[in-house]
Motif scaffolding. Structure first.
Motif, PDB file in Angstrom:
ATOM      1  N   ASP A 285       0.823  -1.223   0.000  1.00  0.00           N
ATOM      2  CA  ASP A 285       0.000   0.000   0.000  1.00  0.00           C
ATOM      3  C   ASP A 285       0.859   1.277   0.000  1.00  0.00           C
ATOM      4  OD1 ASP A 285       1.034  -0.290   2.521  1.00  0.00           O
ATOM      5  OD2 ASP A 285      -0.860  -0.036   3.602  1.00  0.00           O
ATOM      6  N   GLU A 286       2.153   1.108  -0.336  1.00  0.00           N
ATOM      7  CA  GLU A 286       3.057   2.271  -0.241  1.00  0.00           C
ATOM      8  C   GLU A 286       2.980   3.142  -1.491  1.00  0.00           C
ATOM      9  OE1 GLU A 286       6.872   1.177   1.247  1.00  0.00           O
ATOM     10  OE2 GLU A 286       7.705   3.186   0.974  1.00  0.00           O
ATOM     11  N   ASN A 287       2.865   4.448  -1.248  1.00  0.00           N
ATOM     12  CA  ASN A 287       2.865   5.418  -2.338  1.00  0.00           C
ATOM     13  C   ASN A 287       4.245   6.069  -2.317  1.00  0.00           C
ATOM     14  OD1 ASN A 287       2.235   7.341  -4.187  1.00  0.00           O
ATOM     15  ND2 ASN A 287       0.795   8.467  -2.881  1.00  0.00           N
ATOM     16  N   PHE A 288       5.141   5.579  -3.203  1.00  0.00           N
ATOM     17  CA  PHE A 288       6.552   5.994  -3.122  1.00  0.00           C
ATOM     18  C   PHE A 288       6.958   6.867  -4.302  1.00  0.00           C
ATOM     19  CE2 PHE A 288      11.031   5.532  -4.140  1.00  0.00           C
ATOM     20  CZ  PHE A 288      11.622   5.795  -2.920  1.00  0.00           C
ATOM     21  N   GLU A 289       7.769   7.884  -4.024  1.00  0.00           N
ATOM     22  CA  GLU A 289       8.313   8.752  -5.081  1.00  0.00           C
ATOM     23  C   GLU A 289       9.814   8.909  -4.837  1.00  0.00           C
ATOM     24  OE1 GLU A 289       6.600  10.523  -7.467  1.00  0.00           O
ATOM     25  OE2 GLU A 289       4.551  10.757  -6.705  1.00  0.00           O
ATOM     26  N   ILE A 290      10.585   8.920  -5.915  1.00  0.00           N
ATOM     27  CA  ILE A 290      12.011   9.224  -5.780  1.00  0.00           C
ATOM     28  C   ILE A 290      12.153  10.732  -5.513  1.00  0.00           C
ATOM     29  CG2 ILE A 290      14.191   9.448  -7.092  1.00  0.00           C
ATOM     30  CD1 ILE A 290      13.798   6.562  -6.509  1.00  0.00           C
ATOM     31  N   ALA A 291      12.922  11.106  -4.500  1.00  0.00           N
ATOM     32  CA  ALA A 291      13.173  12.541  -4.239  1.00  0.00           C
ATOM     33  C   ALA A 291      14.502  12.698  -3.514  1.00  0.00           C
ATOM     34  CB  ALA A 291      12.055  13.135  -3.391  1.00  0.00           C
ATOM     35  N   ASN A 292      15.227  13.724  -3.899  1.00  0.00           N
ATOM     36  CA  ASN A 292      16.485  14.056  -3.224  1.00  0.00           C
ATOM     37  C   ASN A 292      16.275  15.389  -2.517  1.00  0.00           C
ATOM     38  OD1 ASN A 292      19.035  14.882  -2.483  1.00  0.00           O
ATOM     39  ND2 ASN A 292      19.996  14.216  -4.408  1.00  0.00           N
ATOM     40  N   VAL A 293      16.482  15.387  -1.205  1.00  0.00           N
ATOM     41  CA  VAL A 293      16.193  16.599  -0.422  1.00  0.00           C
ATOM     42  C   VAL A 293      17.080  17.783  -0.856  1.00  0.00           C
ATOM     43  CG1 VAL A 293      17.793  16.114   1.489  1.00  0.00           C
ATOM     44  CG2 VAL A 293      15.637  17.312   1.960  1.00  0.00           C
ATOM     45  N   LEU A 294      18.208  17.458  -1.536  1.00  0.00           N
ATOM     46  CA  LEU A 294      19.084  18.545  -1.997  1.00  0.00           C
ATOM     47  C   LEU A 294      18.624  19.129  -3.335  1.00  0.00           C
ATOM     48  CD1 LEU A 294      22.552  17.089  -0.935  1.00  0.00           C
ATOM     49  CD2 LEU A 294      21.195  18.868   0.194  1.00  0.00           C
ATOM     50  N   ASP A 295      17.680  18.466  -3.979  1.00  0.00           N
ATOM     51  CA  ASP A 295      17.144  18.965  -5.245  1.00  0.00           C
ATOM     52  C   ASP A 295      15.852  19.739  -4.922  1.00  0.00           C
ATOM     53  OD1 ASP A 295      15.956  19.360  -7.695  1.00  0.00           O
ATOM     54  OD2 ASP A 295      15.565  17.229  -8.077  1.00  0.00           O
ATOM     55  N   LYS A 296      16.025  21.036  -4.671  1.00  0.00           N
ATOM     56  CA  LYS A 296      14.888  21.837  -4.194  1.00  0.00           C
ATOM     57  C   LYS A 296      13.761  21.911  -5.227  1.00  0.00           C
ATOM     58  CE  LYS A 296      13.998  26.031  -1.576  1.00  0.00           C
ATOM     59  NZ  LYS A 296      14.492  27.331  -1.147  1.00  0.00           N
ATOM     60  N   ASN A 297      14.138  21.956  -6.522  1.00  0.00           N
ATOM     61  CA  ASN A 297      13.084  22.036  -7.546  1.00  0.00           C
ATOM     62  C   ASN A 297      12.260  20.754  -7.583  1.00  0.00           C
ATOM     63  OD1 ASN A 297      13.873  24.585  -8.272  1.00  0.00           O
ATOM     64  ND2 ASN A 297      15.271  23.858  -9.877  1.00  0.00           N
ATOM     65  N   GLY A 298      12.975  19.627  -7.507  1.00  0.00           N
ATOM     66  CA  GLY A 298      12.285  18.333  -7.503  1.00  0.00           C
ATOM     67  C   GLY A 298      11.362  18.228  -6.294  1.00  0.00           C
ATOM     68  N   LEU A 299      11.860  18.702  -5.157  1.00  0.00           N
ATOM     69  CA  LEU A 299      11.076  18.657  -3.926  1.00  0.00           C
ATOM     70  C   LEU A 299       9.843  19.558  -4.047  1.00  0.00           C
ATOM     71  CD1 LEU A 299      11.929  17.032  -1.446  1.00  0.00           C
ATOM     72  CD2 LEU A 299      12.873  19.114  -0.453  1.00  0.00           C
ATOM     73  N   GLU A 300      10.056  20.704  -4.692  1.00  0.00           N
ATOM     74  CA  GLU A 300       8.942  21.649  -4.847  1.00  0.00           C
ATOM     75  C   GLU A 300       7.817  21.029  -5.692  1.00  0.00           C
ATOM     76  OE1 GLU A 300       9.988  25.653  -5.870  1.00  0.00           O
ATOM     77  OE2 GLU A 300       7.913  26.296  -5.467  1.00  0.00           O
ATOM     78  N   THR A 301       8.217  20.262  -6.719  1.00  0.00           N
ATOM     79  CA  THR A 301       7.203  19.591  -7.544  1.00  0.00           C
ATOM     80  C   THR A 301       6.331  18.679  -6.675  1.00  0.00           C
ATOM     81  OG1 THR A 301       8.825  19.621  -9.315  1.00  0.00           O
ATOM     82  CG2 THR A 301       6.923  18.178  -9.642  1.00  0.00           C
ATOM     83  N   LEU A 302       6.997  17.979  -5.746  1.00  0.00           N
ATOM     84  CA  LEU A 302       6.234  17.104  -4.846  1.00  0.00           C
ATOM     85  C   LEU A 302       5.298  17.899  -3.936  1.00  0.00           C
ATOM     86  CD1 LEU A 302       8.708  14.407  -3.440  1.00  0.00           C
ATOM     87  CD2 LEU A 302       6.762  14.069  -4.957  1.00  0.00           C
ATOM     88  N   PHE A 303       5.806  19.021  -3.418  1.00  0.00           N
ATOM     89  CA  PHE A 303       4.970  19.866  -2.548  1.00  0.00           C
ATOM     90  C   PHE A 303       3.763  20.394  -3.327  1.00  0.00           C
ATOM     91  CE2 PHE A 303       7.090  21.033   1.634  1.00  0.00           C
ATOM     92  CZ  PHE A 303       8.056  20.047   1.584  1.00  0.00           C
ATOM     93  N   GLN A 304       4.022  20.753  -4.609  1.00  0.00           N
ATOM     94  CA  GLN A 304       2.909  21.256  -5.445  1.00  0.00           C
ATOM     95  C   GLN A 304       1.881  20.170  -5.666  1.00  0.00           C
ATOM     96  OE1 GLN A 304       5.144  22.484  -8.831  1.00  0.00           O
ATOM     97  NE2 GLN A 304       5.219  24.626  -8.227  1.00  0.00           N
ATOM     98  N   GLN A 305       2.388  18.965  -5.950  1.00  0.00           N
ATOM     99  CA  GLN A 305       1.492  17.854  -6.263  1.00  0.00           C
ATOM    100  C   GLN A 305       0.683  17.399  -5.046  1.00  0.00           C
ATOM    101  OE1 GLN A 305       3.585  14.547  -8.041  1.00  0.00           O
ATOM    102  NE2 GLN A 305       1.775  13.245  -8.037  1.00  0.00           N
ATOM    103  N   TYR A 306       1.362  17.237  -3.904  1.00  0.00           N
ATOM    104  CA  TYR A 306       0.689  16.603  -2.753  1.00  0.00           C
ATOM    105  C   TYR A 306       0.164  17.596  -1.719  1.00  0.00           C
ATOM    106  CZ  TYR A 306       2.281  12.181  -4.622  1.00  0.00           C
ATOM    107  OH  TYR A 306       2.479  11.106  -5.451  1.00  0.00           O
TER     108      TYR A 306
END
Ligand code: AKB
Length: 315
Positions: free
Chosen positions: A45-66
């Protein structure tokens, strides 16, 4: 209000079990686990996404999405590995935290959890029953980054209106996921080796006492702190969190009660000894007890029985 939770660094020792507890509490559909690689074992039941905390843009995409209401930041380099790669440890531990705090402000995250550690203390801190407020002179990059992080989270609460909850974890003992790169890791390794080979060569000396905590207590404590009313929290940096104190010799004696043939030996001159010697042996966690009713449930005996019981079925 429906929660939306993001866990950053979810594949590690604490992240794995926190994710299980959060899915149970808030529903699997409301929890997103992230890490820099896929988990070795993915819960169905895991909802997993690849993310690197040092990649702020990538992280921002996740914040926008979720649109997270809660973020748990567990990505960090621990004490022993941090001494091998100090620049990388500093970058991950500090810039990772800053990225999350900045995004939490922009995306109005309601609550953040970020763990500190007993590594914030140093050679001049009191050794036993170490108080919440005392001399703090950490001498590992990990400890320095955690102490700086504690100051930062207090600042972000004061000046940016965030609600950040934090504890100073002692060594965490668990059987589901192994720790990596820490000084307290011996207290988990010892169980694997006791069951696999009946012997363990310990990298800390027999009388090195350190504060420890069983994972079940650590997870419960973390969730209790996150649930506590904000007004009852008098510490805006990070709470001392006490559990059990023992030495390698005492732990070996406890294991021998269940596995009588177990034998421990000690390796001299391991660099982790110096780190352990700079840390407290036990913590005064009266603020946590008073503010949010913290009470650990596992003593060394109960923990040892549970570890061996569960690991026997796993390895
Ligand atoms: C470590 O040993 O580095 C960690 C910690 C005490 O924070 N387990």
């Amino acid at each position: 209000m429906k929660e939306s939770i993001i866990i950053i660094g979810a594949n590690g020792q604490i992240g794995t079990e926190l994710a299980i507890a959060l899915r149970k509490k808030f529903g699997a559909e409301n929890v997103v686990t992230t890490d820099i690689r896929e988990p070795q074992i993915k819960s169905p039941d895991e909802n997993f996404e690849i993310a690197n905390v040092l990649d702020k843009n990538g992280l921002e995409t996740l914040f926008q999405q979720y649109k997270p209401t809660q973020v748990y930041l567990l990505a960090a380099m621990l004490s022993a590995t941090g001494e091998k790669y100090p620049e990388k440890a500093w970058e991950l531990n500090m810039n990772g935290l800053l990225n999350v705090l900045d995004l939490a402000v922009s995306y109005k995250v309601s609550k953040i959890f970020w763990p500190s550690s007993i590594a914030v203390f140093g050679p001049h801190s009191p050794k036993t029953n170490t108080e919440q407020y005392c001399v703090m002179d950490p001498n590992t990059i990990y400890g320095i980054s955690k102490l700086a992080g504690e100051r930062l989270i207090e600042w972000y609460q004061e000046h940016r209106g965030l609600d950040i909850r934090s504890v100073r974890y002692p060594g965490i003992i668990s059987w589901k996921t192994e720790p990596g790169g820490g000084t307290t890791d011996y207290a988990v390794d010892i169980f694997y080796e006791a069951l696999k080979t009946g012997t363990y060569a310990c990298f800390l000396s027999e009388n090195t006492a350190l504060p420890m905590l069983y994972m079940e207590d650590a997870i419960r404590g973390t969730l209790e702190l996150m649930d506590a009313p904000k007004e009852s929290l008098s510490i805006r940096h990070s709470y001392n969190l006490g559990g059990i104190t023992f030495t390698p010799k005492e732990l070996a004696q406890e294991i021998k009660k269940i596995l009588p043939n177990f034998a421990i030996s000690y390796i001299e001159n391991d660099p982790r000894q110096q780190i352990a010697d700079s840390w407290p042996a036990s913590l005064d966690d009266s603020y946590a007890r008073k503010d949010w009713n913290w009470t650990p449930e596992f003593d060394i005996q109960k923990m040892t029985v549970d570890m061996i019981e569960n690991l026997k079925n796993k390895i």
